[in-house]
Design a protein around this motif. Structure first.
Motif, mmCIF file in Angstrom:
data_model
loop_
_atom_site.group_PDB
_atom_site.id
_atom_site.type_symbol
_atom_site.label_atom_id
_atom_site.label_comp_id
_atom_site.label_asym_id
_atom_site.label_seq_id
_atom_site.Cartn_x
_atom_site.Cartn_y
_atom_site.Cartn_z
ATOM 1 N N UNK A 119 -6.267 -2.803 11.051
ATOM 2 C CA UNK A 119 -7.454 -1.790 10.951
ATOM 3 C C UNK A 119 -7.934 -1.423 9.860
ATOM 4 N N UNK A 120 -6.894 -1.020 8.801
ATOM 5 C CA UNK A 120 -7.010 -0.525 7.410
ATOM 6 C C UNK A 120 -7.073 -1.468 6.547
ATOM 7 N N UNK A 121 -7.199 -2.561 6.579
ATOM 8 C CA UNK A 121 -7.477 -3.675 5.587
ATOM 9 C C UNK A 121 -9.191 -3.845 5.179
ATOM 10 N N UNK A 122 -9.438 -2.702 4.764
ATOM 11 C CA UNK A 122 -10.996 -2.550 4.373
ATOM 12 C C UNK A 122 -11.005 -1.852 3.150
ATOM 13 N N UNK A 123 -12.250 -1.842 2.601
ATOM 14 C CA UNK A 123 -12.610 -1.178 1.543
ATOM 15 C C UNK A 123 -11.496 -1.284 0.234
ATOM 16 N N UNK B 131 0.870 -1.294 0.051
ATOM 17 C CA UNK B 131 0.048 0.019 0.068
ATOM 18 C C UNK B 131 0.929 1.107 -0.023
ATOM 19 N N UNK B 132 0.695 1.998 -1.137
ATOM 20 C CA UNK B 132 1.313 3.220 -1.162
ATOM 21 C C UNK B 132 0.301 4.389 -1.468
ATOM 22 N N UNK B 133 0.392 5.632 -1.227
ATOM 23 C CA UNK B 133 -0.323 6.588 -1.225
ATOM 24 C C UNK B 133 0.245 7.751 -1.721
ATOM 25 N N UNK B 134 -0.314 8.751 -2.361
ATOM 26 C CA UNK B 134 0.285 10.133 -2.961
ATOM 27 C C UNK B 134 0.464 10.896 -1.537
ATOM 28 N N UNK B 135 1.473 11.648 -1.689
ATOM 29 C CA UNK B 135 1.757 12.469 -0.562
ATOM 30 C C UNK B 135 0.842 13.605 -0.398
ATOM 31 N N UNK B 136 0.293 13.919 0.722
ATOM 32 C CA UNK B 136 -0.269 15.119 0.939
ATOM 33 C C UNK B 136 0.380 16.599 1.032
ATOM 34 N N UNK B 137 1.866 16.273 1.134
ATOM 35 C CA UNK B 137 2.625 17.528 1.214
ATOM 36 C C UNK B 137 3.331 17.975 -0.061
ATOM 37 N N UNK B 138 3.693 16.914 -0.836
ATOM 38 C CA UNK B 138 4.556 17.100 -2.078
ATOM 39 C C UNK B 138 3.929 16.356 -3.251
ATOM 40 N N UNK B 139 3.804 16.976 -4.331
ATOM 41 C CA UNK B 139 3.317 16.321 -5.785
ATOM 42 C C UNK B 139 4.135 15.428 -6.177
ATOM 43 N N UNK B 140 3.539 14.450 -6.809
ATOM 44 C CA UNK B 140 4.368 13.320 -7.331
ATOM 45 C C UNK B 140 5.414 12.609 -6.350
ATOM 46 N N UNK B 141 4.971 12.556 -5.387
ATOM 47 C CA UNK B 141 5.742 11.630 -4.156
ATOM 48 C C UNK B 141 4.865 10.634 -3.685
ATOM 49 N N UNK B 142 5.599 9.420 -3.806
ATOM 50 C CA UNK B 142 4.722 8.315 -3.130
ATOM 51 C C UNK B 142 5.127 8.187 -1.681
ATOM 52 N N UNK B 143 4.092 7.489 -0.695
ATOM 53 C CA UNK B 143 4.526 7.340 0.550
ATOM 54 C C UNK B 143 4.078 5.938 0.799
ATOM 55 N N UNK B 144 5.054 5.388 1.380
ATOM 56 C CA UNK B 144 4.928 3.819 1.881
ATOM 57 C C UNK B 144 4.162 4.130 3.383
#
Length: 118
Positions: free
Chosen positions: A58-62, A34-47
């Motif tokens: 608890x996040x293993x849903x949806x 699971x990797x999401x887009x950064x809320x702080x930096x454009x075009x930066x992945x967040x592991x």
């Protein structure tokens, strides 16, 4: 979240990891993470990483219902993961929560905080 709250959250994360000597990520059966887009930096992945299996589970849903918690021991994280994340210009997100919020930190910064707990 102000700097004091961020510092407290990071210290709590480090304290928990110190006790268990592992961090938790979400992994799929095909090895994806699971990797999401950064809320702080454009075009930066967040592991995303959690300090406990329970928080990760608890996040293993949806959209992440096909993922499951995967333990990463501190030694492996420091020896293998940090360099790969740095080379990918990725960040790590600590304890993503139900509000879709986490503290984003550079992997080398996290490694510096963790290095004295091996």
């Amino acid at each position: 979240m102000n700097e004091e709250e961020i510092g407290s959250e990071v210290n709590d994360f480090i304290g928990q990891v110190k006790n268990t000597e592992s961090v938790w990520a979400l992994s799929s059966s095909d090895g994806g993470m699971v990797v999401v887009d950064s809320n702080q930096f454009d075009e930066t992945d967040v592991l995303l990483l959690w300090d406990s299996e329970e928080k990760a589970q608890a996040q293993c849903r949806d959209e992440w219902s096909e993922f499951s918690p995967m333990s990463i021991d501190i030694e492996s994280f420091l020896d293998e993961w940090v360099l790969d994340l740095k080379e990918d210009d990725a960040l790590v997100g600590l304890n993503w929560n139900d509000d879709n919020v986490c503290i984003e930190i550079e992997p080398v910064g996290l490694a510096r905080l963790l290095v004295d707990i091996e």
